[in-house]
Structures are given as structure tokens and as C-alpha cells.
Write a protein that holds these residues in place. Sequence first.
Motif, PDB file in Angstrom:
ATOM      1  N   MET A  87       0.806  -1.218   0.000  1.00  0.00           N
ATOM      2  CA  MET A  87       0.000   0.000   0.000  1.00  0.00           C
ATOM      3  C   MET A  87       0.840   1.270   0.000  1.00  0.00           C
ATOM      4  O   MET A  87       0.303   2.371   0.135  1.00  0.00           O
ATOM      5  N   LYS A  88       2.145   1.134  -0.174  1.00  0.00           N
ATOM      6  CA  LYS A  88       2.999   2.319  -0.190  1.00  0.00           C
ATOM      7  C   LYS A  88       2.735   3.159  -1.433  1.00  0.00           C
ATOM      8  O   LYS A  88       2.343   2.657  -2.481  1.00  0.00           O
ATOM      9  N   TYR A  89       2.962   4.475  -1.291  1.00  0.00           N
ATOM     10  CA  TYR A  89       2.847   5.444  -2.383  1.00  0.00           C
ATOM     11  C   TYR A  89       1.402   5.593  -2.880  1.00  0.00           C
ATOM     12  O   TYR A  89       1.164   5.905  -4.036  1.00  0.00           O
ATOM     13  N   ARG A  90       0.452   5.368  -1.990  1.00  0.00           N
ATOM     14  CA  ARG A  90      -0.968   5.561  -2.323  1.00  0.00           C
ATOM     15  C   ARG A  90      -1.613   6.602  -1.413  1.00  0.00           C
ATOM     16  O   ARG A  90      -2.846   6.677  -1.333  1.00  0.00           O
ATOM     17  N   VAL A 104      -2.166  16.383  17.470  1.00  0.00           N
ATOM     18  CA  VAL A 104      -1.186  17.133  18.253  1.00  0.00           C
ATOM     19  C   VAL A 104      -1.631  18.578  18.428  1.00  0.00           C
ATOM     20  O   VAL A 104      -1.510  19.148  19.520  1.00  0.00           O
ATOM     21  N   LEU A 105      -2.155  19.192  17.378  1.00  0.00           N
ATOM     22  CA  LEU A 105      -2.648  20.560  17.498  1.00  0.00           C
ATOM     23  C   LEU A 105      -3.793  20.656  18.508  1.00  0.00           C
ATOM     24  O   LEU A 105      -3.945  21.682  19.183  1.00  0.00           O
ATOM     25  N   SER A 106      -4.580  19.609  18.629  1.00  0.00           N
ATOM     26  CA  SER A 106      -5.703  19.640  19.570  1.00  0.00           C
ATOM     27  C   SER A 106      -5.229  19.736  21.013  1.00  0.00           C
ATOM     28  O   SER A 106      -5.990  20.129  21.899  1.00  0.00           O
ATOM     29  N   TYR A 107      -3.961  19.379  21.272  1.00  0.00           N
ATOM     30  CA  TYR A 107      -3.374  19.508  22.604  1.00  0.00           C
ATOM     31  C   TYR A 107      -2.659  20.853  22.779  1.00  0.00           C
ATOM     32  O   TYR A 107      -2.041  21.095  23.818  1.00  0.00           O
ATOM     33  N   GLY A 108      -2.707  21.707  21.757  1.00  0.00           N
ATOM     34  CA  GLY A 108      -2.055  22.998  21.841  1.00  0.00           C
ATOM     35  C   GLY A 108      -0.569  22.956  21.551  1.00  0.00           C
ATOM     36  O   GLY A 108       0.138  23.948  21.783  1.00  0.00           O
ATOM     37  N   VAL A 109      -0.073  21.841  21.037  1.00  0.00           N
ATOM     38  CA  VAL A 109       1.337  21.687  20.693  1.00  0.00           C
ATOM     39  C   VAL A 109       1.497  21.941  19.194  1.00  0.00           C
ATOM     40  O   VAL A 109       0.724  21.426  18.379  1.00  0.00           O
ATOM     41  N   ARG A 110       2.524  22.703  18.828  1.00  0.00           N
ATOM     42  CA  ARG A 110       2.633  23.202  17.453  1.00  0.00           C
ATOM     43  C   ARG A 110       3.822  22.634  16.683  1.00  0.00           C
ATOM     44  O   ARG A 110       4.061  23.033  15.549  1.00  0.00           O
ATOM     45  N   LEU A 111       4.543  21.688  17.284  1.00  0.00           N
ATOM     46  CA  LEU A 111       5.739  21.155  16.641  1.00  0.00           C
ATOM     47  C   LEU A 111       5.802  19.638  16.784  1.00  0.00           C
ATOM     48  O   LEU A 111       5.587  19.101  17.870  1.00  0.00           O
ATOM     49  N   ILE A 112       6.088  18.963  15.666  1.00  0.00           N
ATOM     50  CA  ILE A 112       6.371  17.527  15.674  1.00  0.00           C
ATOM     51  C   ILE A 112       7.776  17.329  15.115  1.00  0.00           C
ATOM     52  O   ILE A 112       8.155  17.973  14.133  1.00  0.00           O
ATOM     53  N   LYS A 113       8.532  16.434  15.742  1.00  0.00           N
ATOM     54  CA  LYS A 113       9.861  16.083  15.244  1.00  0.00           C
ATOM     55  C   LYS A 113       9.910  14.583  14.936  1.00  0.00           C
ATOM     56  O   LYS A 113       9.179  13.794  15.539  1.00  0.00           O
ATOM     57  N   TRP A 114      10.780  14.225  14.029  1.00  0.00           N
ATOM     58  CA  TRP A 114      11.080  12.819  13.777  1.00  0.00           C
ATOM     59  C   TRP A 114      12.405  12.742  13.035  1.00  0.00           C
ATOM     60  O   TRP A 114      12.994  13.770  12.694  1.00  0.00           O
ATOM     61  N   THR A 115      12.883  11.529  12.824  1.00  0.00           N
ATOM     62  CA  THR A 115      14.100  11.350  12.040  1.00  0.00           C
ATOM     63  C   THR A 115      13.756  10.663  10.731  1.00  0.00           C
ATOM     64  O   THR A 115      12.808   9.868  10.656  1.00  0.00           O
ATOM     65  N   PHE A 116      14.531  10.973   9.694  1.00  0.00           N
ATOM     66  CA  PHE A 116      14.414  10.244   8.434  1.00  0.00           C
ATOM     67  C   PHE A 116      15.754  10.280   7.718  1.00  0.00           C
ATOM     68  O   PHE A 116      16.611  11.114   8.016  1.00  0.00           O
ATOM     69  N   ASP A 117      15.919   9.366   6.790  1.00  0.00           N
ATOM     70  CA  ASP A 117      17.174   9.260   6.049  1.00  0.00           C
ATOM     71  C   ASP A 117      17.163  10.259   4.890  1.00  0.00           C
ATOM     72  O   ASP A 117      16.393  10.092   3.939  1.00  0.00           O
ATOM     73  N   PRO A 118      18.015  11.296   4.927  1.00  0.00           N
ATOM     74  CA  PRO A 118      18.001  12.300   3.858  1.00  0.00           C
ATOM     75  C   PRO A 118      18.711  11.850   2.592  1.00  0.00           C
ATOM     76  O   PRO A 118      18.911  12.648   1.684  1.00  0.00           O
ATOM     77  N   LEU A 119      19.062  10.558   2.529  1.00  0.00           N
ATOM     78  CA  LEU A 119      19.569   9.970   1.295  1.00  0.00           C
ATOM     79  C   LEU A 119      18.473   9.199   0.569  1.00  0.00           C
ATOM     80  O   LEU A 119      18.648   8.787  -0.571  1.00  0.00           O
ATOM     81  N   GLN A 120      17.343   8.995   1.245  1.00  0.00           N
ATOM     82  CA  GLN A 120      16.186   8.349   0.626  1.00  0.00           C
ATOM     83  C   GLN A 120      15.370   9.407  -0.112  1.00  0.00           C
ATOM     84  O   GLN A 120      14.664  10.219   0.489  1.00  0.00           O
ATOM     85  N   ARG A 121      15.479   9.390  -1.421  1.00  0.00           N
ATOM     86  CA  ARG A 121      14.876  10.436  -2.244  1.00  0.00           C
ATOM     87  C   ARG A 121      13.376  10.600  -2.005  1.00  0.00           C
ATOM     88  O   ARG A 121      12.884  11.724  -1.864  1.00  0.00           O
ATOM     89  N   LEU A 122      12.629   9.497  -1.966  1.00  0.00           N
ATOM     90  CA  LEU A 122      11.187   9.599  -1.772  1.00  0.00           C
ATOM     91  C   LEU A 122      10.849  10.189  -0.407  1.00  0.00           C
ATOM     92  O   LEU A 122       9.874  10.924  -0.265  1.00  0.00           O
TER      93      LEU A 122
END
Length: 289
Positions: A87-90, A104-122
Motif C-alpha cells: 500500500m505504499k505510495y498511495r 497534536v494541534l488539539s493539545y495545543g502543541v505546534r511542533l512535531i519532530k522525527w528522524t528520516f534518512d536524507p539519502l532516501q529520495r522519496l
Amino acid sequence: MITVRRLRGPDEFAEAVRVQISAWRMAKDSCEATPAHLLKALSENGGIVLGAFDDEGRLVGVSAGWFVGGPEGPYFYSHITGVVDEMKYRGVGFQLKLAQRREVLSYGVRLIKWTFDPLQRLNVNFNLNKLGAVFRRYAVNYYGPISDGINAGLETDRAIAEWHLDSVNVTRKIEGSFKVPSAEELVGAGAHVAVRLEREGGLERPLGPFIEDGAAVVLVALPRSITDLNSRDPRLAAAWRDATRRAYTYYLERGYVASDYTTDSAGTGYAVLVRMELADVLEGMRPWS
């Protein structure tokens, strides 16, 4: 039709483990997946665990994370967002992230962070262009070795994504109204290409990094699929990691913001870094606008 809601009940948390195994191409007995009991604990103790269900009620995607407090202010850390392989890319991942944003916005928080591989083009395209996240930090071999089918054999460098949920940049990106010029247009306006791509013998090879100070816009070329390339030629994949790592770290340490993704007429993809203040980037401003 995809429905996104919070997971509930032991069966759904167990199914979330199977989603991870498919999404990251893990061995069935892998210890890399976040276990069901931890997902359950997160869901009831400061976390949000969301599932994406198809028309038949089958769980096809999962996203999980938790709220964090600290000196820089509260934010939500999104640890995993994955979709079963078929089901990827759908658009399932996009719907999961939009639902996470609403929660997250419903809790009054305005920022989400995560990590990802910046060599993975998609992933660069998805995170920077579709969602409107940015990154200013680059972590070398962040997780150490990971043995799944996506990361095995490659050092796990990661970008630290920042998703400023109610910014102009995010609003325009998720609406699809923010347009990034082509790589040729950016170069014509003075952008510097720090890593270039050369096609030779059916393989994509990195050239660079070519370090040049002063450019308002810097482009970093990316291979079509670092996962496929790593399975064919691990040494070449490692060369891509080294070239892009040196380019990213050089410019990010000098105050650039990785803000966008673009392509050229040959189909090569590029991460776009701009020499601007974060506040201006979040207002949707760019050197070319």
C-alpha cells in the motif's frame, strides 16, 4: 477509502507489529519492530498511536509517538510512521501524518519532530515537499546498525525533521499550493550544486561534494533508490552516504535550512537547502520568491 483513528485493543496493537515488519521489510522474528506492549503503554501514557484502515477494516499503516517537554518548549516526537509494502505510495502515509497533525494541534502543541534518512529520495520529497517539514540538524549513524531490508549494511545517518504545524510553509505544502522551481531554473538563478549525479554503466554515482560558500540556494543530488543501490553495490551506496553527509553537514552547520525538494529534466532529485532564517522559511519565503 482510508480511515485513520487511534488503535485500541490487543489485536490491533499486535497487528501494528506486522505492519512494521512489512513496511521496513523486517524478518518475521526481527527485534527491530516496536512491540505491541510498548505501543499499548504509549497509547495510554503520553503517546498517540494511530492506525490507517482500508475499506475491509484491515490495518495498513501505523504511526506512533509521544509528547516531550524541555527547554525549547513542548513538542511531539513521531517515532514511527509506516505503511504495509503493498500500500505504499498511495497516500496512506500522508493521511496518517495529517491525522497526527490534527491530534497534536488539539493539545495545543505546534511542533512535531522525527528522524528520516536524507539519502532516501522519496522520503526527502515526502517530508519536505508534501508535508512542509524542514531540517537543520544532521546526525551521523544515529541508530547504529539496523538489520531490516531498508537499512541493512548502510550507516544510519538521519535528518532531524521539524514540522511546524500551523506555519504558512506547512499549510501551503499540504494544500499543494507551494511550487519549487526545477533544478535548472534554480541553477540559472545562482544555486550551487554541492553533490552531482553521474550515470555510468547503469549505476548512479555521486560527484562531490563541491563546497562553495555564499550561495543562497544549495542543491544535493540523490540517487533514485539508495536501498536498491545498496543491494547491488554496497561500496557505491557508502560513497553516496559519504558525499551527501559531507555536503549536508557543511551547509547545515553554517545556518542553511533544508526546506524543499526538486528535480531536473533528466529526473534526478535534489534536496534544496536555503541560506535563510528559519522564521522566514516558515513564512513561506525563499530566495527565489
